[in-house]
Design a protein around this motif. Structure first.
Motif, short mmCIF file in Angstrom:
data_model
loop_
_atom_site.label_atom_id
_atom_site.label_comp_id
_atom_site.label_asym_id
_atom_site.label_seq_id
_atom_site.Cartn_x
_atom_site.Cartn_y
_atom_site.Cartn_z
N LYS A 1 -10.35 13.90 -39.59
CA LYS A 1 -9.18 13.13 -40.02
C LYS A 1 -9.66 11.88 -40.75
CE LYS A 1 -4.83 11.79 -39.93
NZ LYS A 1 -4.34 11.62 -41.25
N TRP A 2 -9.47 11.87 -42.07
CA TRP A 2 -9.92 10.77 -42.91
C TRP A 2 -8.88 9.65 -42.95
CZ3 TRP A 2 -14.78 10.59 -44.60
CH2 TRP A 2 -15.50 11.78 -44.66
N ASN A 3 -9.32 8.45 -43.28
CA ASN A 3 -8.42 7.32 -43.51
C ASN A 3 -7.46 7.66 -44.64
OD1 ASN A 3 -9.88 5.68 -41.67
ND2 ASN A 3 -11.34 5.15 -43.28
N GLU A 4 -6.36 6.92 -44.71
CA GLU A 4 -5.34 7.16 -45.74
C GLU A 4 -5.86 6.99 -47.16
OE1 GLU A 4 -1.71 5.05 -45.16
OE2 GLU A 4 -1.51 5.72 -43.08
N ASN A 5 -6.90 6.19 -47.36
CA ASN A 5 -7.42 5.95 -48.71
C ASN A 5 -8.43 7.02 -49.16
OD1 ASN A 5 -9.35 4.86 -46.82
ND2 ASN A 5 -10.25 3.64 -48.48
N VAL A 6 -8.66 8.04 -48.35
CA VAL A 6 -9.64 9.08 -48.67
C VAL A 6 -8.94 10.41 -48.93
CG1 VAL A 6 -11.69 10.35 -47.87
CG2 VAL A 6 -11.35 7.95 -47.18
N SER A 7 -9.30 11.01 -50.06
CA SER A 7 -8.82 12.36 -50.38
C SER A 7 -10.03 13.28 -50.52
CB SER A 7 -8.05 12.36 -51.71
OG SER A 7 -6.87 11.61 -51.57
N LEU A 8 -10.08 14.28 -49.65
CA LEU A 8 -11.15 15.27 -49.69
C LEU A 8 -10.62 16.54 -50.35
CD1 LEU A 8 -13.96 16.45 -48.74
CD2 LEU A 8 -12.74 17.18 -46.67
N PHE A 9 -11.34 17.04 -51.35
CA PHE A 9 -11.02 18.37 -51.88
C PHE A 9 -11.48 19.33 -50.79
CE2 PHE A 9 -11.21 15.81 -55.69
CZ PHE A 9 -10.09 16.25 -56.38
N THR B 1 -7.82 22.25 -57.49
CA THR B 1 -6.86 21.35 -56.87
C THR B 1 -6.71 20.13 -57.75
OG1 THR B 1 -7.61 22.08 -54.68
CG2 THR B 1 -6.34 20.04 -54.76
N CYS B 2 -5.50 19.61 -57.83
CA CYS B 2 -5.25 18.34 -58.49
C CYS B 2 -4.61 17.42 -57.46
CB CYS B 2 -4.34 18.50 -59.70
SG CYS B 2 -3.93 16.91 -60.48
N ILE B 3 -5.26 16.30 -57.21
CA ILE B 3 -4.70 15.29 -56.32
C ILE B 3 -4.05 14.23 -57.19
CG2 ILE B 3 -5.22 13.56 -54.56
CD1 ILE B 3 -7.64 15.37 -53.76
N GLU B 4 -2.77 14.00 -56.94
CA GLU B 4 -2.00 13.07 -57.77
C GLU B 4 -1.70 11.78 -57.02
OE1 GLU B 4 1.54 14.77 -59.45
OE2 GLU B 4 0.60 16.72 -59.73
N ILE B 5 -1.76 10.69 -57.76
CA ILE B 5 -1.23 9.42 -57.28
C ILE B 5 -0.13 9.06 -58.28
CG2 ILE B 5 -1.77 7.04 -56.63
CD1 ILE B 5 -4.71 7.86 -56.48
N PRO B 6 1.05 9.62 -58.07
CA PRO B 6 2.12 9.53 -59.07
C PRO B 6 2.54 8.11 -59.43
CG PRO B 6 2.80 10.92 -57.21
CD PRO B 6 1.46 10.36 -56.89
N ASP B 7 2.56 7.20 -58.45
CA ASP B 7 3.00 5.84 -58.75
C ASP B 7 2.03 5.09 -59.66
OD1 ASP B 7 1.34 5.95 -56.40
OD2 ASP B 7 1.79 3.84 -56.05
N LYS B 8 0.79 5.60 -59.78
CA LYS B 8 -0.20 4.99 -60.66
C LYS B 8 -0.58 5.90 -61.83
CE LYS B 8 -2.03 2.06 -57.12
NZ LYS B 8 -2.98 1.03 -56.92
N ASN B 9 0.06 7.07 -61.91
CA ASN B 9 -0.24 8.04 -62.97
C ASN B 9 -1.72 8.42 -63.01
OD1 ASN B 9 2.47 8.17 -63.82
ND2 ASN B 9 2.18 6.35 -65.07
N ILE B 10 -2.29 8.67 -61.82
CA ILE B 10 -3.68 9.08 -61.70
C ILE B 10 -3.70 10.52 -61.20
CG2 ILE B 10 -5.86 8.69 -60.47
CD1 ILE B 10 -5.09 5.70 -60.39
N TYR B 11 -4.53 11.34 -61.87
CA TYR B 11 -4.65 12.76 -61.54
C TYR B 11 -6.13 13.10 -61.47
CZ TYR B 11 0.11 12.35 -63.16
OH TYR B 11 1.41 11.93 -63.32
N VAL B 12 -6.58 13.56 -60.31
CA VAL B 12 -7.99 13.88 -60.12
C VAL B 12 -8.08 15.36 -59.75
CG1 VAL B 12 -10.12 13.32 -58.90
CG2 VAL B 12 -8.45 11.51 -59.39
#
Length: 186
Positions: free
Chosen positions: A100-108, A114-125
């Motif tokens: 279980k990672w912290n909220e600021n961590v996104s693990l593929f 996979t595309c991880i989106e941060i919609p409020d900042k228009n970031i797509y990884v």
């Protein structure tokens, strides 16, 4: 402007020159260098941290994941994107799968696009993690960014015949603002 740091192939847990009197010291130097990166981010914050595979030299221990997660908690304003590479791949019993990672961590967390989106900042990884030690298919060559306006980043680990071969010209046609490479990307 988006500020970021890109790391790959940190290889925590590696023991350089195993069996030599200085081996343990070299192992700790790798950990200390990673800790210094986190301290630097704490002092001079960045928006994003990309870790493009092989954070660990082998399967991470649960205690090591906890230590890394504790470090990541100290830079909670930084969004962290992490993928498993060929050395720390997510085998069936990998602690990566249940940690279980912290909220600021996104693990593929799988070996599929996979595309991880941060919609409020228009970031797509975009990325994937290794679930096998070797992947012989060129999985990144035909990836394209979505049509959504924003900051599009591809994280890719590989570059040789056994570890996701890459055609860099094809990858360049994907329209990404940045490609965060790891492994043997030449």
């Amino acid at each position: 402007m988006i500020r970021f740091i890109h790391l790959a192939d940190v290889h925590l847990g590696a023991v350089p020159d195993r069996g030599c009197p200085w081996s343990r010291e070299r192992e700790e130097e790798i950990w200390e260098t990673f800790r210094r990166v986190i301290v630097t981010i704490r002092k001079s914050p960045v928006d994003l941290l990309f870790i493009a595979g092989d954070l660990f030299h082998r399967q991470p221990l649960i205690s090591e994941l906890r230590e890394i997660n504790d470090l990541f908690a100290t830079i909670s304003q930084t969004r962290i994107f992490l993928m498993a590479g060929d050395n720390d791949y997510m085998k069936e019993d990998s602690f990566y799968r249940t940690f279980k990672w912290n909220e600021n961590v996104s693990l593929f967390d799988e070996e599929s696009r996979t595309c991880i989106e941060i919609p409020d900042k228009n970031i797509y990884v975009y990325g994937l993690s290794y679930e096998h030690k070797e992947i012989h298919e060129a999985l990144y060559d035909d990836w394209k960014k979505s049509d959504k306006r924003g900051f599009h980043v591809l994280m890719a680990h590989g570059g040789d015949e056994e570890h996701i071969p890459m055609d860099f010209r094809k990858m360049a046609e994907g329209g990404f603002v940045y490609v965060a490479l790891g492994h043997r990307c030449q």
